[in-house]
Write a protein that holds these residues in place. Structure first.
Motif, PDB file in Angstrom:
ATOM      1  N   GLN A  85       3.174 -10.416  -3.243  1.00 58.64           N
ATOM      2  CA  GLN A  85       3.929 -11.639  -3.025  1.00 58.64           C
ATOM      3  C   GLN A  85       5.292 -11.461  -3.676  1.00 58.64           C
ATOM      4  O   GLN A  85       5.433 -10.618  -4.569  1.00 58.64           O
ATOM      5  CB  GLN A  85       3.201 -12.840  -3.629  1.00 58.64           C
ATOM      6  N   PRO A  86       6.291 -12.218  -3.249  1.00 56.04           N
ATOM      7  CA  PRO A  86       6.285 -13.315  -2.280  1.00 56.04           C
ATOM      8  C   PRO A  86       6.236 -12.824  -0.832  1.00 56.04           C
ATOM      9  O   PRO A  86       6.345 -11.630  -0.559  1.00 56.04           O
ATOM     10  CB  PRO A  86       7.613 -14.017  -2.576  1.00 56.04           C
ATOM     11  N   ALA A  87       6.082 -13.779   0.081  1.00 56.01           N
ATOM     12  CA  ALA A  87       6.021 -13.459   1.499  1.00 56.01           C
ATOM     13  C   ALA A  87       7.297 -12.754   1.923  1.00 56.01           C
ATOM     14  O   ALA A  87       8.396 -13.127   1.523  1.00 56.01           O
ATOM     15  CB  ALA A  87       5.824 -14.740   2.321  1.00 56.01           C
ATOM     16  N   GLY A  88       7.119 -11.705   2.734  1.00 54.21           N
ATOM     17  CA  GLY A  88       8.264 -10.970   3.249  1.00 54.21           C
ATOM     18  C   GLY A  88       8.769  -9.873   2.343  1.00 54.21           C
ATOM     19  O   GLY A  88       9.633  -9.088   2.740  1.00 54.21           O
ATOM     20  N   ALA A  89       8.251  -9.783   1.115  1.00 52.61           N
ATOM     21  CA  ALA A  89       8.711  -8.747   0.192  1.00 52.61           C
ATOM     22  C   ALA A  89       8.043  -7.415   0.518  1.00 52.61           C
ATOM     23  O   ALA A  89       6.976  -7.361   1.124  1.00 52.61           O
ATOM     24  CB  ALA A  89       8.413  -9.149  -1.247  1.00 52.61           C
ATOM     25  N   THR A  90       8.696  -6.337   0.102  1.00 53.02           N
ATOM     26  CA  THR A  90       8.155  -4.996   0.302  1.00 53.02           C
ATOM     27  C   THR A  90       7.764  -4.407  -1.044  1.00 53.02           C
ATOM     28  O   THR A  90       8.160  -4.905  -2.103  1.00 53.02           O
ATOM     29  CB  THR A  90       9.200  -4.081   0.945  1.00 53.02           C
ATOM     30  N   PHE A  91       7.027  -3.317  -0.998  1.00 51.48           N
ATOM     31  CA  PHE A  91       6.630  -2.674  -2.252  1.00 51.48           C
ATOM     32  C   PHE A  91       7.850  -2.175  -3.017  1.00 51.48           C
ATOM     33  O   PHE A  91       7.872  -2.207  -4.246  1.00 51.48           O
ATOM     34  CB  PHE A  91       5.654  -1.530  -1.985  1.00 51.48           C
ATOM     35  N   ASP A  92       8.866  -1.723  -2.292  1.00 51.35           N
ATOM     36  CA  ASP A  92      10.092  -1.291  -2.977  1.00 51.35           C
ATOM     37  C   ASP A  92      10.722  -2.445  -3.752  1.00 51.35           C
ATOM     38  O   ASP A  92      11.310  -2.236  -4.821  1.00 51.35           O
ATOM     39  CB  ASP A  92      11.092  -0.714  -1.976  1.00 51.35           C
ATOM     40  N   ASP A  93      10.611  -3.650  -3.224  1.00 54.90           N
ATOM     41  CA  ASP A  93      11.103  -4.820  -3.961  1.00 54.90           C
ATOM     42  C   ASP A  93      10.345  -4.976  -5.274  1.00 54.90           C
ATOM     43  O   ASP A  93      10.929  -5.295  -6.317  1.00 54.90           O
ATOM     44  CB  ASP A  93      10.929  -6.095  -3.133  1.00 54.90           C
ATOM     45  N   TYR A  94       9.045  -4.755  -5.227  1.00 54.51           N
ATOM     46  CA  TYR A  94       8.230  -4.907  -6.434  1.00 54.51           C
ATOM     47  C   TYR A  94       8.576  -3.841  -7.477  1.00 54.51           C
ATOM     48  O   TYR A  94       8.466  -4.082  -8.683  1.00 54.51           O
ATOM     49  CB  TYR A  94       6.748  -4.821  -6.100  1.00 54.51           C
ATOM     50  N   VAL A  95       8.978  -2.679  -7.002  1.00 51.36           N
ATOM     51  CA  VAL A  95       9.376  -1.609  -7.926  1.00 51.36           C
ATOM     52  C   VAL A  95      10.710  -1.934  -8.580  1.00 51.36           C
ATOM     53  O   VAL A  95      10.871  -1.821  -9.802  1.00 51.36           O
ATOM     54  CB  VAL A  95       9.461  -0.258  -7.178  1.00 51.36           C
ATOM     55  N   ARG A  96      11.684  -2.397  -7.776  1.00 49.64           N
ATOM     56  CA  ARG A  96      13.060  -2.525  -8.267  1.00 49.64           C
ATOM     57  C   ARG A  96      13.390  -3.866  -8.892  1.00 49.64           C
ATOM     58  O   ARG A  96      14.388  -3.987  -9.592  1.00 49.64           O
ATOM     59  CB  ARG A  96      14.024  -2.279  -7.098  1.00 49.64           C
ATOM     60  N   GLU A  97      12.590  -4.904  -8.638  1.00 47.40           N
ATOM     61  CA  GLU A  97      12.952  -6.229  -9.137  1.00 47.40           C
ATOM     62  C   GLU A  97      13.053  -6.231 -10.666  1.00 47.40           C
ATOM     63  O   GLU A  97      12.420  -5.426 -11.342  1.00 47.40           O
ATOM     64  CB  GLU A  97      11.922  -7.258  -8.690  1.00 47.40           C
ATOM     65  N   PRO A  98      13.869  -7.134 -11.241  1.00 52.29           N
ATOM     66  CA  PRO A  98      13.906  -7.250 -12.693  1.00 52.29           C
ATOM     67  C   PRO A  98      12.515  -7.539 -13.248  1.00 52.29           C
ATOM     68  O   PRO A  98      11.787  -8.371 -12.719  1.00 52.29           O
ATOM     69  CB  PRO A  98      14.855  -8.438 -12.932  1.00 52.29           C
ATOM     70  N   TYR A  99      12.131  -6.775 -14.260  1.00 49.10           N
ATOM     71  CA  TYR A  99      10.828  -6.930 -14.902  1.00 49.10           C
ATOM     72  C   TYR A  99       9.684  -6.593 -13.952  1.00 49.10           C
ATOM     73  O   TYR A  99       8.576  -7.102 -14.082  1.00 49.10           O
ATOM     74  CB  TYR A  99      10.677  -8.342 -15.487  1.00 49.10           C
ATOM     75  N   ASP A 142      10.586  -1.230 -14.320  1.00 46.05           N
ATOM     76  CA  ASP A 142      10.899  -1.649 -15.684  1.00 46.05           C
ATOM     77  C   ASP A 142       9.675  -1.548 -16.586  1.00 46.05           C
ATOM     78  O   ASP A 142       9.777  -1.208 -17.765  1.00 46.05           O
ATOM     79  CB  ASP A 142      11.445  -3.076 -15.688  1.00 46.05           C
ATOM     80  N   GLN A 143       8.515  -1.847 -16.034  1.00 46.34           N
ATOM     81  CA  GLN A 143       7.292  -1.735 -16.833  1.00 46.34           C
ATOM     82  C   GLN A 143       7.066  -0.309 -17.312  1.00 46.34           C
ATOM     83  O   GLN A 143       6.835  -0.069 -18.509  1.00 46.34           O
ATOM     84  CB  GLN A 143       6.088  -2.191 -16.017  1.00 46.34           C
ATOM     85  N   VAL A 144       7.104   0.655 -16.385  1.00 47.58           N
ATOM     86  CA  VAL A 144       6.792   2.027 -16.785  1.00 47.58           C
ATOM     87  C   VAL A 144       7.855   2.600 -17.711  1.00 47.58           C
ATOM     88  O   VAL A 144       7.554   3.401 -18.606  1.00 47.58           O
ATOM     89  CB  VAL A 144       6.562   2.942 -15.560  1.00 47.58           C
ATOM     90  N   GLU A 145       9.116   2.186 -17.526  1.00 47.28           N
ATOM     91  CA  GLU A 145      10.163   2.669 -18.424  1.00 47.28           C
ATOM     92  C   GLU A 145      10.014   2.044 -19.813  1.00 47.28           C
ATOM     93  O   GLU A 145      10.188   2.731 -20.840  1.00 47.28           O
ATOM     94  CB  GLU A 145      11.537   2.377 -17.833  1.00 47.28           C
ATOM     95  N   PHE A 146       9.714   0.773 -19.862  1.00 51.79           N
ATOM     96  CA  PHE A 146       9.501   0.082 -21.131  1.00 51.79           C
ATOM     97  C   PHE A 146       8.355   0.755 -21.893  1.00 51.79           C
ATOM     98  O   PHE A 146       8.442   0.988 -23.103  1.00 51.79           O
ATOM     99  CB  PHE A 146       9.171  -1.380 -20.845  1.00 51.79           C
ATOM    100  N   ALA A 147       7.276   1.077 -21.178  1.00 48.83           N
ATOM    101  CA  ALA A 147       6.133   1.729 -21.813  1.00 48.83           C
ATOM    102  C   ALA A 147       6.467   3.154 -22.243  1.00 48.83           C
ATOM    103  O   ALA A 147       6.076   3.597 -23.341  1.00 48.83           O
ATOM    104  CB  ALA A 147       4.947   1.732 -20.846  1.00 48.83           C
ATOM    105  N   ALA A 148       7.191   3.891 -21.389  1.00 45.50           N
ATOM    106  CA  ALA A 148       7.513   5.275 -21.718  1.00 45.50           C
ATOM    107  C   ALA A 148       8.367   5.370 -22.976  1.00 45.50           C
ATOM    108  O   ALA A 148       8.193   6.274 -23.797  1.00 45.50           O
ATOM    109  CB  ALA A 148       8.234   5.935 -20.536  1.00 45.50           C
ATOM    110  N   LYS A 149       9.286   4.428 -23.162  1.00 48.04           N
ATOM    111  CA  LYS A 149      10.120   4.425 -24.368  1.00 48.04           C
ATOM    112  C   LYS A 149       9.287   4.257 -25.623  1.00 48.04           C
ATOM    113  O   LYS A 149       9.707   4.660 -26.711  1.00 48.04           O
ATOM    114  CB  LYS A 149      11.146   3.291 -24.286  1.00 48.04           C
ATOM    115  N   ARG A 150       8.119   3.655 -25.471  1.00 57.44           N
ATOM    116  CA  ARG A 150       7.266   3.374 -26.630  1.00 57.44           C
ATOM    117  C   ARG A 150       6.069   4.310 -26.708  1.00 57.44           C
ATOM    118  O   ARG A 150       5.211   4.154 -27.580  1.00 57.44           O
ATOM    119  CB  ARG A 150       6.794   1.909 -26.551  1.00 57.44           C
TER     120      ARG A 150
END
Length: 418
Positions: A251-265, A269-277
């Motif tokens: 979700q949301p409707a009409g979104a793509t997986f690439d949107d889920y990867v690139r969106e803020p947070y 961002d999750q994997v980079e935040f984790a990798a830094k730690r």
């Protein structure tokens, strides 16, 4: 999850909370403008940290229901996947009263027995931080309760839970404490007072890690994307977090997986935040939602999980999100089955006990009860734990503490969330 025996409608509401910044979001315009500098460098402005790749299939499973009589569904799910090794059992504690958070001995015992039957298995337990956890509590009251928790008023409940888990064989349970804290669904949400929320999380971890024999891992698991508050503002510190999770629905409707990867947070961002730690990631809840039967989302999500440092993943398996227990997603079910059939899973890893956080110091013993921290009905006492997990599964709709949306508890014992 075993929370409040939420109905499917409630679960659907829950998942609505996982949408990333829909219209009408509680974020102000000023908050939206501040996001680019809140925690992450703009894309391309700084070198990205290296993201580890797993050397094996990440442990996986599915949420099939919170009560102990859903445990046999795990075996049926494995058979459906051609004998795949479903290593992860995922359930939730109810959040109607403090007795729920302390854990029902029979249910904890059954799930712990399932875990102990195979050293490669992993038990993931959703733990509410406040009660009642799905009661539309006001922001002001949430802030007051968080402050109480930070002062130690609720320590004894988490101490009792930790002791029960250790005694019943669940000493190495992964705890998704205060899951989806960046949303609006749960009383244990972060936005009303992020500083108090972080202090309270630290307090709980200190109390639970003070129990001899524990090897708990604590999973910080927000909703994907920008919800009511950037999840980075809720992060309580590297010394009290072992895994950085994310609940991710289509979700949301009409979104793509690439949107889920690139969106803020979002996912990147999750994997980079984790990798830094130096921490692994997880996906305690994922599945279909606003875009219907979407095999591409399934393919991309499994690929993402398999190509990052994923501690575990559990798909939410009931309608409209899942595959095995939902006939409404035939194409996605076929794709998931193709991808996961026969998986041997990951080798067993026995976690060591992490040190207790240094600040604030956890009390050696829980404080005496106060008038403001009155527990709910007493937990069942002296209930014998059955020696077999061959309970007869229910064929009714799978209850689960409402993830995301608010679940409508039944008139029976009402566990919180999921």
């Amino acid at each position: 999850m075993r929370i409040g025996r939420p109905t499917l409608a409630a679960a659907a509401l829950l998942l609505m909370a996982t949408a990333s910044v829909p219209a009408g979001s509680p974020l102000s315009r000023a908050e939206r403008h501040s996001l680019s500098s809140d925690a992450f460098e703009p894309r391309g402005a700084a070198p990205r940290p290296p993201v580890q790749r797993p050397r094996h299939e990440p442990p996986f499973g599915a949420f099939v229901g919170s009560w102990d009589n859903y445990i046999p569904q795990i075996g049926r799910y494995a058979q459906w996947l051609g004998g795949a090794n479903l290593q992860v059992g995922h359930t939730y504690l109810a959040g109607n009263g403090w007795a729920d958070v302390e854990g029902e001995p029979v249910v904890l015992g059954m799930w712990s027995q399932w875990r102990l039957a195979d050293p490669s298995r992993l038990l993931v337990l959703g733990v509410p931080m406040l009660v009642p956890n799905e009661a539309h509590v006001s922001d002001g009251e949430v802030a007051r309760l968080l402050a109480q928790g930070g002062r130690g008023d609720f320590d004894r409940h988490f101490l009792k839970l930790a002791r029960r888990l250790v005694a019943l064989g669940g000493a190495d349970t992964v705890l998704t404490l205060g899951w989806e804290m960046n949303g609006t669904t749960y009383t244990h949400r972060c936005k009303p007072d992020p500083s108090a929320w972080k202090a309270y999380w630290r307090r709980i971890v200190g109390v639970m890690r003070s129990v001899p024999g524990q090897r708990f891992r604590f999973d910080f698991a927000p909703n994907r994307g920008l919800d009511a508050i950037p999840w980075t503002k809720c992060y309580p510190g590297d010394d009290v977090v072992d895994v950085i999770g994310m609940d991710s629905y289509d979700q949301p409707a009409g979104a793509t997986f690439d949107d889920y990867v690139r969106e803020p947070y979002g996912l990147q961002d999750q994997v980079e935040f984790a990798a830094k730690r130096g921490k692994p990631v997880s996906y305690p809840e994922w599945g279909l939602f606003r875009n219907g039967d979407n095999p591409e989302f399934v393919q991309r999500m499994v690929d993402w999980i398999r190509t990052h440092d994923t501690a575990y993943q559990t798909v939410t398996d009931y309608c409209p999100h899942g595959f095995f227990q939902c006939s409404g997603n035939p194409r996605s079910a076929a794709r998931f089955k193709q991808l996961m059939s026969g998986s041997k899973g990951a080798p067993a890893v026995v976690p060591t006990a992490p040190p207790a956080p240094t600040s604030p110091a956890a009390p050696a013993s829980p404080p005496a009860p106060t008038a403001t921290a009155s527990p709910g009905a007493p937990a069942p006492s002296g209930t014998a734990v059955p020696s077999s997990v061959a309970a007869t599964p229910s064929v009714a709709a799978t209850p689960r503490p409402t993830p995301g949306p608010t679940a409508s508890p039944s008139t029976a014992a009402t566990p919180a969330r999921r």
